[in-house]
Each structure stands twice: as structure tokens, then as C-alpha cells.
Scaffold this motif. Structure first.
Motif, PDB file in Angstrom:
ATOM      1  N   TRP A 219       0.842  -1.199   0.000  1.00  0.00           N
ATOM      2  CA  TRP A 219       0.000   0.000   0.000  1.00  0.00           C
ATOM      3  C   TRP A 219       0.881   1.255   0.000  1.00  0.00           C
ATOM      4  O   TRP A 219       0.568   2.277  -0.611  1.00  0.00           O
ATOM      5  CB  TRP A 219      -0.890  -0.072   1.242  1.00  0.00           C
ATOM      6  CG  TRP A 219      -1.643   1.183   1.550  1.00  0.00           C
ATOM      7  CD1 TRP A 219      -1.488   1.977   2.650  1.00  0.00           C
ATOM      8  CD2 TRP A 219      -2.687   1.786   0.771  1.00  0.00           C
ATOM      9  NE1 TRP A 219      -2.359   3.035   2.592  1.00  0.00           N
ATOM     10  CE2 TRP A 219      -3.112   2.943   1.452  1.00  0.00           C
ATOM     11  CE3 TRP A 219      -3.298   1.463  -0.443  1.00  0.00           C
ATOM     12  CZ2 TRP A 219      -4.107   3.782   0.975  1.00  0.00           C
ATOM     13  CZ3 TRP A 219      -4.294   2.317  -0.927  1.00  0.00           C
ATOM     14  CH2 TRP A 219      -4.685   3.447  -0.216  1.00  0.00           C
ATOM     15  N   MET A 220       2.051   1.140   0.672  1.00  0.00           N
ATOM     16  CA  MET A 220       2.953   2.285   0.758  1.00  0.00           C
ATOM     17  C   MET A 220       3.517   2.688  -0.606  1.00  0.00           C
ATOM     18  O   MET A 220       3.923   3.828  -0.799  1.00  0.00           O
ATOM     19  CB  MET A 220       4.116   1.986   1.722  1.00  0.00           C
ATOM     20  CG  MET A 220       3.697   1.779   3.158  1.00  0.00           C
ATOM     21  SD  MET A 220       2.470   2.962   3.707  1.00  0.00           S
ATOM     22  CE  MET A 220       3.442   4.417   3.683  1.00  0.00           C
ATOM     23  N   THR A 221       3.555   1.735  -1.534  1.00  0.00           N
ATOM     24  CA  THR A 221       4.032   2.064  -2.882  1.00  0.00           C
ATOM     25  C   THR A 221       3.115   3.130  -3.479  1.00  0.00           C
ATOM     26  O   THR A 221       3.572   4.109  -4.077  1.00  0.00           O
ATOM     27  CB  THR A 221       4.010   0.806  -3.785  1.00  0.00           C
ATOM     28  OG1 THR A 221       4.764  -0.207  -3.149  1.00  0.00           O
ATOM     29  CG2 THR A 221       4.567   1.085  -5.169  1.00  0.00           C
ATOM     30  N   ILE A 222       1.820   2.942  -3.293  1.00  0.00           N
ATOM     31  CA  ILE A 222       0.842   3.874  -3.869  1.00  0.00           C
ATOM     32  C   ILE A 222       0.939   5.232  -3.174  1.00  0.00           C
ATOM     33  O   ILE A 222       0.973   6.283  -3.819  1.00  0.00           O
ATOM     34  CB  ILE A 222      -0.589   3.299  -3.741  1.00  0.00           C
ATOM     35  CG1 ILE A 222      -0.647   1.965  -4.474  1.00  0.00           C
ATOM     36  CG2 ILE A 222      -1.636   4.271  -4.260  1.00  0.00           C
ATOM     37  CD1 ILE A 222      -1.909   1.175  -4.272  1.00  0.00           C
ATOM     38  N   VAL A 223       1.036   5.193  -1.848  1.00  0.00           N
ATOM     39  CA  VAL A 223       1.113   6.440  -1.090  1.00  0.00           C
ATOM     40  C   VAL A 223       2.384   7.212  -1.471  1.00  0.00           C
ATOM     41  O   VAL A 223       2.353   8.425  -1.730  1.00  0.00           O
ATOM     42  CB  VAL A 223       1.094   6.135   0.427  1.00  0.00           C
ATOM     43  CG1 VAL A 223       1.352   7.400   1.228  1.00  0.00           C
ATOM     44  CG2 VAL A 223      -0.235   5.528   0.816  1.00  0.00           C
ATOM     45  N   ALA A 224       3.505   6.496  -1.547  1.00  0.00           N
ATOM     46  CA  ALA A 224       4.777   7.157  -1.884  1.00  0.00           C
ATOM     47  C   ALA A 224       4.736   7.707  -3.308  1.00  0.00           C
ATOM     48  O   ALA A 224       5.202   8.822  -3.560  1.00  0.00           O
ATOM     49  CB  ALA A 224       5.933   6.180  -1.728  1.00  0.00           C
ATOM     50  N   ALA A 225       4.156   6.941  -4.231  1.00  0.00           N
ATOM     51  CA  ALA A 225       4.097   7.389  -5.628  1.00  0.00           C
ATOM     52  C   ALA A 225       3.236   8.649  -5.739  1.00  0.00           C
ATOM     53  O   ALA A 225       3.551   9.569  -6.500  1.00  0.00           O
ATOM     54  CB  ALA A 225       3.537   6.283  -6.516  1.00  0.00           C
ATOM     55  N   MET A 226       2.167   8.693  -4.948  1.00  0.00           N
ATOM     56  CA  MET A 226       1.270   9.847  -5.012  1.00  0.00           C
ATOM     57  C   MET A 226       1.969  11.115  -4.503  1.00  0.00           C
ATOM     58  O   MET A 226       1.910  12.175  -5.129  1.00  0.00           O
ATOM     59  CB  MET A 226       0.044   9.565  -4.151  1.00  0.00           C
ATOM     60  CG  MET A 226      -1.234   9.901  -4.842  1.00  0.00           C
ATOM     61  SD  MET A 226      -2.643   9.676  -3.807  1.00  0.00           S
ATOM     62  CE  MET A 226      -2.914   7.970  -3.704  1.00  0.00           C
ATOM     63  N   GLY A 227       2.649  11.006  -3.387  1.00  0.00           N
ATOM     64  CA  GLY A 227       3.368  12.156  -2.826  1.00  0.00           C
ATOM     65  C   GLY A 227       4.460  12.623  -3.776  1.00  0.00           C
ATOM     66  O   GLY A 227       4.628  13.816  -4.020  1.00  0.00           O
ATOM     67  N   GLN A 228       5.201  11.672  -4.317  1.00  0.00           N
ATOM     68  CA  GLN A 228       6.289  12.012  -5.229  1.00  0.00           C
ATOM     69  C   GLN A 228       5.746  12.715  -6.471  1.00  0.00           C
ATOM     70  O   GLN A 228       6.325  13.671  -6.967  1.00  0.00           O
ATOM     71  CB  GLN A 228       7.059  10.736  -5.621  1.00  0.00           C
ATOM     72  CG  GLN A 228       8.031  10.881  -6.773  1.00  0.00           C
ATOM     73  CD  GLN A 228       9.201  11.826  -6.459  1.00  0.00           C
ATOM     74  OE1 GLN A 228       9.382  12.254  -5.321  1.00  0.00           O
ATOM     75  NE2 GLN A 228       9.979  12.158  -7.471  1.00  0.00           N
TER      76      GLN A 228
END
Ligand code: PFF
Length: 462
Positions: A219-228
Motif C-alpha cells: 500500500w505504501m508504494t501507492i502512497v509514496a508514488a502519489m506524494g512524489q
């Protein structure tokens, strides 16, 4: 199509890009920055390689696209910077909040961004002086950022470069610099990436970067990609409103947005191809090193460069590219801040530049001394630079983005935005735009906000 009444008059006193190419390069200059070069590669390495890229690209062409088009269209429609954009539709507290939060973010980012720009300038100068081995020394970086006088000096040097470009104006300063620096940046990036992937053992790194790795996907992949994606595309920082206010009705917003996204992602991919294969070729792909964040660029890469045959040349090419990327982004942040002052205070451009210069020195000095003389001051356990980064990106940015969505959904109306885009050509992704803005963008923004706060509270680790 016809320009709306009144827009001609306001445009006379306002800066303006000469055309689409100048505009696209200036927005790409804002987008391509420190975020592409040091942040994207380590996030990709940490969160599943190809899986991270896949999620990133999907989010960019949907959520990112919607946000860029919205901010640009609002800027062009009103011919104003963020505060003026919101005030064009109402003057209650909520409109003040929406406008000012978008305007204050770049004022808080640009000082610390220039501190990091100063580090890059210092490294470039050292490479030019032949210091390839010096920069590779243990503790060089840690000692440098703790040496307050030196950091402050390079911060001021970098800020002066930005300052003079802004003083020169939109067309002669911002646009000209982007037109010169962005093509050189691409050439340098391609050169360093090719050199890196052709080193023996580098192919393992290319695979690690590009092949999807389901083990590191979460799930953190999605969160990190969104912030980036937000940070990298300069969304919710007032920049796109301001640059949108400098273009004419003939500029195709949809096409320009696609080109900027392509440019930004291409440079992020090239940065990954420079850094990850080099780490594999020269230090056997140590995962701890790859996932280490900023130290990857300022500590690991110089060590790798010093062990290369032509390390000085690669070091100069890399840090020159890095400098151009940082400069054009800092310019966009400063331009937005100055433009807000011009709109709201009705002062001359030089006077607004001077005011912003004072803000820069005050906030930037706190950041530049934060790892040295002022290291005893910690805000929520963070040094000044980290605190400003956290405050703007994790807390203020989601609110700024939410304000934009609400302004369109509740006040301006989707129809007006679509009309604005259609001034120049058909809006091909109109349906996707409307659906995303109404239903998915607010949810995505809420996810970014909640996960950022959870990250700081230590509930999750980004
Ligand atoms: N997009 C830039 C980067 O990736 O480094 C950073 C940035 C520039 C953020 C301008 C925000 C902004 F308004």
C-alpha cells in the motif's frame, strides 16, 4: 475563439511567455528538479522497481493530469497568481485561505530549496577544481553541512543566481533560462545514464530498477508514488496557477500538460538509470545504500565517481545537470512568490524581488544553519530544513490541492474549466477529467494527508 472581456487590459502589465515552447520548457523546468534526481530513484528502489514506476505513471496521467490542467486553466482564466485566482471568485475566509495557502507554500519552499541548491553548486565547483577524491572522503558531506559559514555562502550564491533571473522578467529571465538549460540538461542526463548502464555489472541495476518486484510492493508504494508525483510535477504549490496566467488563449493546455509529464518522467527515469546501475556496478547493489535517500546523491555517488576512470568528467556532468534542474525549479518558486506580491501589493517587480529576498535570507538562513550552529533547535524533532519540507509537502500541500478541487467543484464549475481548455483545441480527455476531479481527486488527496501525518507520528514509515 474570443478572449473574455477585460483580459487584454490586465495582460499588458503582466509577464507573458512568448509561446507554447517557452511555456512548456518553463513548466518542465519547474517540474524537473531535486525531486527527480535524488528522490525518484531511491523511492523506486525502495518500493518495488517497475511496480513503483507503473503506479507512478498511472497516477500521473490521471490524478496528476487533472490537477495540472485545473491549476493552469484557473491561472489563465483569471490572469492572476493563486491569491488573485481565489479572490476572483469570492472574498470570504475560505477564499482567502485557499489563495494564501497556495501562495505561501512556494515562499516557504524556495528558501530551503536554495540551501540544497547551494550544496549542489558547491559540489560542482569542487569537481571543476579537480576535487573528485576530496568529495569522496568519509564524512565530507556531514562536515560540510555542519560548517555553517560555508553552507550559508553557497546558499547566498545560488539564491543570487535565482534572484537575477527573476529580476530580468518572465520572457527575458524565466523563459530564456529554461530554453537554454533544459536542452543541455537532457543531453547531460543521457550522457551520464549511458555511461552508467554500460559499466560492467550495471545491468543488474537496470533490472532492479525497471522489472516489477512484487515483494517490495505494498500500500505504501501507492502512497509514496502519489506524494512524489505531487512534488515532482510542482502541483499544489501555486506555480501552475502563475505560469498559467502568463499564457495566451492559443496555448493548448492539454497537449502542453502531456508534454510536461513526459519530460518530467523521462528525466526521472534517466536519473534512475544513472544512479541505480552505478550503485550495482561499483558497490554491488547494496540495498541499504540504495534506499538511503539524500545521502545517495551527496555521499554515495561521489564515492562511485572517484572510482570511475573518468570520474571527474562524470561528476561535472552530473552536478551541472543537477544544478540546472535545481535552478529552474527554484526560479519557478521565486517567480510565483514575487508574482503574488506584485498582484496583491501592487508594488514594482524589483521591490517585490527585494521583499522576497528578505524572506529568503531569513527562512533560508535558519535552514542553512540547521545542521551546524543552530542544530540545537529542533521543531518536532526536525532540523529547520526538514521541518519546512515536512510542513509544506505533508501538511499544507494536501490542503492547497483540496482548495483547488473545491473551488472548481463548488464555485467555478467544471463547465467553465472545460470551456477554458477548449479555447485552443478540443479537450480529448474531458470525461476522464470531470470524473477524476469530482470523485477521485479528493479521495487521493485525503490519502496523502492521512499517510503523511501517520508517517510523522511513526505509525507508518514512508
Ligand atoms: N518539482 C520540483 C522537483 O521535483 O524537485 C520541486 C518543486 C518545484 C516543487 C517547484 C514545487 C514547486 F513549486
Amino acid at each position: 475563439m474570443k478572449e473574455p472581456k477585460g483580459s487584454k487590459q490586465t495582460e499588458v502589465s503582466r509577464g507573458r511567455f512568448s509561446g507554447r515552447i517557452g511555456y512548456v520548457l518553463a513548466v518542465a523546468g519547474s517540474a524537473v528538479g531535486l525531486g527527480n534526481i535524488w528522490r525518484f530513484p531511491y523511492l523506486a528502489a525502495k518500493y518495488g522497481g517497475g511496480m513503483f514506476l507503473f503506479v507512478y505513471i498511472i497516477l500521473m496521467v490521471t490524478f496528476g493530469f487533472v490537477m495540472i490542467v485545473s491549476e493552469t486553466a484557473l491561472g489563465r482564466m483569471t490572469k492572476k497568481s493563486p491569491v488573485g485566482v481565489f479572490h476572483s471568485f469570492g472574498k470570504t475566509m475560505l477564499f482567502h485561505f485557499g489563495g494564501w495557502i497556495n501562495a505561501i507554500i512556494p515562499m516557504l519552499i524556495v528558501p530551503y530549496y536554495c540551501v540544497i541548491g547551494g550544496w549542489v553548486l558547491k559540489y560542482l565547483v569542487e569537481y571543476l577544481k579537480g576535487g573528485v577524491n576530496l568529495l569522496a572522503g568519509d564524512d565530507y558531506f556531514t562536515n560540510f553541512i555542519a560548517s555553517s559559514g560555508s553552507v550559508e555562502f553557497w546558499f547566498v550564491m545560488f539564491s543570487l543566481l535565482v534572484f537575477f533571473v527573476i529580476l530580468a522578467g518572465v520572457k527575458r529571465g524565466v523563459e530564456q533560462v529554461a530554453k537554454v538549460m533544459m536542452p543541455i540538461l537532457v543531453v547531460l542526463a543521457v550522457f551520464v545514464a549511458i555511461y552508467s548502464i554500460t559499466r560492467p555489472g550495471a545491468l543488474e541495476g537496470v533490472k532492479y530498477f525497471l522489472v516489477p518486484n512484487l515483494e517490495n510492493f505494498s500500500w505504501m508504494t501507492i502512497v509514496a508514488a502519489m506524494g512524489q508525483m505531487f512534488y515532482s510535477l510542482s502541483i499544489a504549490m501555486g506555480v501552475l496557477y502563475t505560469y498559467g496566467s502568463y499564457i495566451g488563449k492559443d496555448v493548448d493546455i492539454e497537449k502542453s500538460t502531456t508534454q510536461v509529464e513526459f519530460f518530467d518522467t523521462a528525466i526521472a527515469l534517466l536519473a534512475g538509470l544513472m544512479i541505480i546501475p552505478a550503485v550495482f556496478a561499483f558497490s554491488g547493489g547494496d540495498m541499504k545504500v540504495l534506499k538511503a535517500g539524500p545521502s545517495l546523491t551527496f555521499i554515495t555517488l561521489p564515492k562511485i565517481f572517484s572510482s570511475m576512470g573518468i570520474g571527474s568528467v562524470v561528476g561535472i556532468a552530473f552536478f551541472l545537470m543537477f544544478l540546472f534542474a535545481a535552478l529552474t525549479s527554484a526560479i519557478s518558486l521565486m517567480e510565483t512568490s514575487v508574482s503574488s506580491f506584485e498582484d496583491e501589493l501592487h508594488w514594482s517587480r524589483p521591490k517585490c524581488c527585494l521583499l522576497m529576498g528578505v524572506v529568503m535570507v531569513m527562512v533560508g538562513t535558519a535552514s542553512s544553519l540547521g545542521y551546524g550552529t543552530l542544530d540545537f533547535v529542533q521543531i518536532f524533532g526536525m532540523a529547520f530544513l526538514d521541518f519546512f519540507d515536512f510542513l509544506t509537502n505533508s501538511i499544507m500541500m494536501p490542503f492547497a490541492a483540496l482548495s483547488t478541487c473545491l473551488l472548481i467543484i463548488r464555485v467555478v464549475g467544471l463547465k467553465k474549466i472545460i470551456e477554458e481548455v477548449e479555447y485552443s483545441s478540443a479537450f480529448r480527455r474531458k470525461k476522464m477529467y470531470s470524473f477524476f476531479l469530482k470523485y477521485l481527486a479528493p479521495v487521493c488527496i485525503a490519502i496523502i494527508l492521512i499517510s503523511s501525518i501517520a508517517n510523522v507520528l511513526g505509525w507508518i514509515s514512508l
